[in-house]
Design a protein around this motif. Structure first.
Motif, PDB file in Angstrom:
ATOM      1  N   VAL A 191       4.291 -26.639   5.798  1.00 30.61           N
ATOM      2  CA  VAL A 191       4.574 -26.977   4.404  1.00 30.61           C
ATOM      3  C   VAL A 191       3.869 -25.944   3.541  1.00 30.61           C
ATOM      4  O   VAL A 191       2.646 -25.811   3.600  1.00 30.61           O
ATOM      5  CB  VAL A 191       4.078 -28.393   4.052  1.00 30.61           C
ATOM      6  CG1 VAL A 191       4.352 -28.695   2.580  1.00 30.61           C
ATOM      7  CG2 VAL A 191       4.744 -29.438   4.945  1.00 30.61           C
ATOM      8  N   SER A 192       4.644 -25.194   2.760  1.00 29.86           N
ATOM      9  CA  SER A 192       4.051 -24.164   1.911  1.00 29.86           C
ATOM     10  C   SER A 192       4.139 -24.583   0.448  1.00 29.86           C
ATOM     11  O   SER A 192       4.951 -25.423   0.071  1.00 29.86           O
ATOM     12  CB  SER A 192       4.759 -22.821   2.115  1.00 29.86           C
ATOM     13  OG  SER A 192       6.124 -22.909   1.744  1.00 29.86           O
ATOM     14  N   GLY A 193       3.292 -23.974  -0.368  1.00 34.37           N
ATOM     15  CA  GLY A 193       3.286 -24.277  -1.798  1.00 34.37           C
ATOM     16  C   GLY A 193       2.029 -23.721  -2.434  1.00 34.37           C
ATOM     17  O   GLY A 193       1.118 -23.241  -1.742  1.00 34.37           O
ATOM     18  N   GLY A 194       1.972 -23.776  -3.733  1.00 38.21           N
ATOM     19  CA  GLY A 194       0.806 -23.305  -4.456  1.00 38.21           C
ATOM     20  C   GLY A 194      -0.288 -24.355  -4.500  1.00 38.21           C
ATOM     21  O   GLY A 194      -0.118 -25.482  -4.019  1.00 38.21           O
ATOM     22  N   THR A 195      -1.411 -24.005  -5.102  1.00 39.88           N
ATOM     23  CA  THR A 195      -2.518 -24.933  -5.251  1.00 39.88           C
ATOM     24  C   THR A 195      -2.092 -26.128  -6.105  1.00 39.88           C
ATOM     25  O   THR A 195      -1.508 -25.958  -7.174  1.00 39.88           O
ATOM     26  CB  THR A 195      -3.710 -24.235  -5.921  1.00 39.88           C
ATOM     27  OG1 THR A 195      -4.122 -23.138  -5.106  1.00 39.88           O
ATOM     28  CG2 THR A 195      -4.869 -25.189  -6.104  1.00 39.88           C
ATOM     29  N   GLY A 196      -2.360 -27.333  -5.617  1.00 36.75           N
ATOM     30  CA  GLY A 196      -2.043 -28.534  -6.372  1.00 36.75           C
ATOM     31  C   GLY A 196      -0.579 -28.899  -6.392  1.00 36.75           C
ATOM     32  O   GLY A 196      -0.164 -29.757  -7.169  1.00 36.75           O
ATOM     33  N   SER A 197       0.215 -28.282  -5.518  1.00 35.56           N
ATOM     34  CA  SER A 197       1.648 -28.576  -5.520  1.00 35.56           C
ATOM     35  C   SER A 197       1.997 -29.854  -4.765  1.00 35.56           C
ATOM     36  O   SER A 197       3.122 -30.366  -4.891  1.00 35.56           O
ATOM     37  CB  SER A 197       2.427 -27.395  -4.926  1.00 35.56           C
ATOM     38  OG  SER A 197       2.011 -27.141  -3.594  1.00 35.56           O
ATOM     39  N   GLY A 198       1.074 -30.367  -3.962  1.00 34.53           N
ATOM     40  CA  GLY A 198       1.347 -31.595  -3.212  1.00 34.53           C
ATOM     41  C   GLY A 198       1.586 -31.378  -1.735  1.00 34.53           C
ATOM     42  O   GLY A 198       2.120 -32.262  -1.054  1.00 34.53           O
ATOM     43  N   LYS A 199       1.168 -30.225  -1.200  1.00 32.35           N
ATOM     44  CA  LYS A 199       1.397 -29.916   0.218  1.00 32.35           C
ATOM     45  C   LYS A 199       0.765 -30.964   1.133  1.00 32.35           C
ATOM     46  O   LYS A 199       1.406 -31.471   2.054  1.00 32.35           O
ATOM     47  CB  LYS A 199       0.814 -28.539   0.571  1.00 32.35           C
ATOM     48  CG  LYS A 199       1.367 -27.385  -0.223  1.00 32.35           C
ATOM     49  CD  LYS A 199       0.791 -26.057   0.242  1.00 32.35           C
ATOM     50  CE  LYS A 199      -0.707 -25.958   0.080  1.00 32.35           C
ATOM     51  NZ  LYS A 199      -1.141 -26.033  -1.353  1.00 32.35           N
ATOM     52  N   THR A 200      -0.499 -31.269   0.871  1.00 32.34           N
ATOM     53  CA  THR A 200      -1.220 -32.208   1.737  1.00 32.34           C
ATOM     54  C   THR A 200      -0.632 -33.607   1.644  1.00 32.34           C
ATOM     55  O   THR A 200      -0.490 -34.308   2.651  1.00 32.34           O
ATOM     56  CB  THR A 200      -2.709 -32.230   1.358  1.00 32.34           C
ATOM     57  OG1 THR A 200      -3.258 -30.912   1.521  1.00 32.34           O
ATOM     58  CG2 THR A 200      -3.488 -33.200   2.227  1.00 32.34           C
ATOM     59  N   GLY A 334       6.955 -27.122  -4.782  1.00 35.89           N
ATOM     60  CA  GLY A 334       6.410 -26.441  -5.943  1.00 35.89           C
ATOM     61  C   GLY A 334       6.315 -27.368  -7.138  1.00 35.89           C
ATOM     62  O   GLY A 334       6.516 -28.578  -7.026  1.00 35.89           O
ATOM     63  N   ARG A 335       6.009 -26.789  -8.267  1.00 36.59           N
ATOM     64  CA  ARG A 335       5.947 -27.542  -9.517  1.00 36.59           C
ATOM     65  C   ARG A 335       7.044 -27.058 -10.459  1.00 36.59           C
ATOM     66  O   ARG A 335       7.273 -25.849 -10.582  1.00 36.59           O
ATOM     67  CB  ARG A 335       4.577 -27.368 -10.188  1.00 36.59           C
ATOM     68  CG  ARG A 335       3.478 -28.227  -9.593  1.00 36.59           C
ATOM     69  CD  ARG A 335       2.210 -28.074 -10.403  1.00 36.59           C
ATOM     70  NE  ARG A 335       1.115 -28.878  -9.911  1.00 36.59           N
ATOM     71  CZ  ARG A 335       0.854 -30.110 -10.333  1.00 36.59           C
ATOM     72  NH1 ARG A 335       1.625 -30.683 -11.234  1.00 36.59           N
ATOM     73  NH2 ARG A 335      -0.184 -30.777  -9.856  1.00 36.59           N
ATOM     74  N   LEU A 336       7.683 -28.003 -11.119  1.00 35.72           N
ATOM     75  CA  LEU A 336       8.688 -27.659 -12.107  1.00 35.72           C
ATOM     76  C   LEU A 336       8.010 -27.233 -13.402  1.00 35.72           C
ATOM     77  O   LEU A 336       6.786 -27.327 -13.544  1.00 35.72           O
ATOM     78  CB  LEU A 336       9.600 -28.864 -12.355  1.00 35.72           C
ATOM     79  CG  LEU A 336      10.305 -29.433 -11.112  1.00 35.72           C
ATOM     80  CD1 LEU A 336      11.145 -30.646 -11.494  1.00 35.72           C
ATOM     81  CD2 LEU A 336      11.155 -28.372 -10.440  1.00 35.72           C
TER      82      LEU A 336
END
Length: 387
Positions: A191-200, A334-336
């Motif tokens: 699962v990839s994404g930026g910091t705070g995107s909800g990956k965990t 990601g984040r919108l």
């Protein structure tokens, strides 16, 4: 919150009087302190001052009410003047939390001490997990231009299911269906994404779908994953103590986890040399392994893996060969623009014979507010999930 202890008297003044006397912040001691400061002593003043002092010395002090708000995932402090919280729709400013820099610093030092860590000029930053699971990072004002900074990450109070993601408007139903099948078929994924995107949070939801007969072994730098599953072992890395000894890095824990007969090996966040051991494990019969990875898009994952592989001395060609053989699917979140989280795309990990590199192949893209868009890898993903 920073509030007066009584008319004309600051809470800091009461604290100073109690400190000099070595007195506890009880009603009798607080009343005596107020009198010594020339304040009018009443039952109400004493009661409110005692409550304020205890709030300051317990939990996250002035930040405790913010952490308790419904939906809060992060609380960020940029010195005494700026405090922000995140409830899933971007950062919101909060006014009047701290009176001065000393109050922020005291809180930071106390939070570090609560988990046996030192925070001072000789060790001016700390990254730790509080007893309630809240992750805290603190850095003193000697290294910043705004004063002491705190970043608190709040663990999910209620584990989310994929149905919750769909109902909450953060995942398309088609994405949920595909992800259920990814877990069911024991496909290896990141699962990839930026910091705070909800990956965990997303990974925890997916692990909750794992067959209850399977044994999940999770390795994390700071314990955050808490899937609803009857057989989970959670291993947490340990930093060095004040003398620089006793550290247990992720790479050591991944190797220990392989000896614990995992049906699913999970690395909460792949961020260093442990990548080599994870890929090796996934190439030696540990099906369905997974983890999270910082990346701006699924297409950026190979470059990110290259950078991490270099930390363990893994040559580029070997890294790509290992990744292509070990990984099957990339899930990007990601984040919108409005700050809400959204599961954006699924890619297949494929091998390019011409270049000798692994490449993500778009399978499905999920535009916010639109219909899913099938990519070149949609048919191959269907075949993979049908096998």
């Amino acid at each position: 919150m920073s509030e007066p202890a009584a008319p004309g008297v600051r809470l800091a003044d009461v604290r100073a009087v109690l400190g000099r006397a070595g007195a506890a912040p009880g009603p009798v001691e607080v009343a005596a302190a107020l009198r010594s400061l020339g304040a009018l002593v009443s039952e109400g003043n004493v009661r409110e001052t005692v409550a304020a002092l205890r709030r300051e010395s317990a939990g996250a002090g002035p930040l405790e009410p913010l952490l308790a708000l419904r939906g809060v995932t992060d609380v960020l402090v940029n010195g005494c003047q700026q405090v922000f919280l995140d409830r899933g729709v971007g950062l919101e400013p909060v006014e009047g939390v701290f009176a001065d820099e000393d109050e922020v610093r005291r809180l930071a030092v106390r939070l570090a001490a609560a988990v046996g860590r030192r925070l001072d000029e000789s060790s001016p930053f700390v990254d730790a997990r509080l007893p309630d699971g809240t992750r805290v990072h603190a850095i003193l004002g000697v290294l910043t231009d705004v004063g002491t900074c705190l970043s608190l990450r709040v663990p999910s109070r209620r584990p989310l299911t994929l149905d919750d993601w769909v109902a909450g408007g953060t995942m398309h139903p088609r994405a949920a269906e595909l992800l259920r099948r990814v877990v069911e078929r024991r496909v290896a994924f990141l699962v990839s994404g930026g910091t705070g995107s909800g990956k965990t949070t997303l990974l925890a939801s997916l692990l909750g779908l794992v067959d209850p007969r399977h044994r999940i072994v999770i390795v994390e730098d700071s314990r955050e994953l808490a899937p609803v599953h009857p057989h989970v072992l959670r291993l947490e890395a340990r930093p060095a103590n004040a003398e620089g000894a006793g550290a247990v890095p992720l790479v050591a824990l991944v190797r220990q986890a392989l000896r614990m007969r995992p049906d699913r090996l999970v690395v909460g966040e792949v961020r260093g040399a442990e990548l080599t051991d994870l890929l090796t494990a996934l190439n030696t019969g540990h099906e369905g392994g997974c983890g999270t990875l910082h990346a701006n898009s699924a297409a950026d994952v190979p470059a990110r893996l290259e950078a991490l592989g270099a930390l363990s001395g893994l040559p580029r060609a070997a890294l790509h060969a290992q990744a292509a053989a070990a990984l099957d699917v990339l899930v990007h979140i990601g984040r919108l623009s409005d700050g809400t989280r959204w599961v954006e795309e699924l890619h297949l990990v494929t091998w390019d014979e011409a270049s000798g590199l692994c490449r993500p192949m778009p399978a499905w893209r999920f535009p916010a507010g639109g219909d899913p868009v099938a990519g070149a890898g949609a048919v191959r993903l269907e075949e993979l999930l049908r096998c």
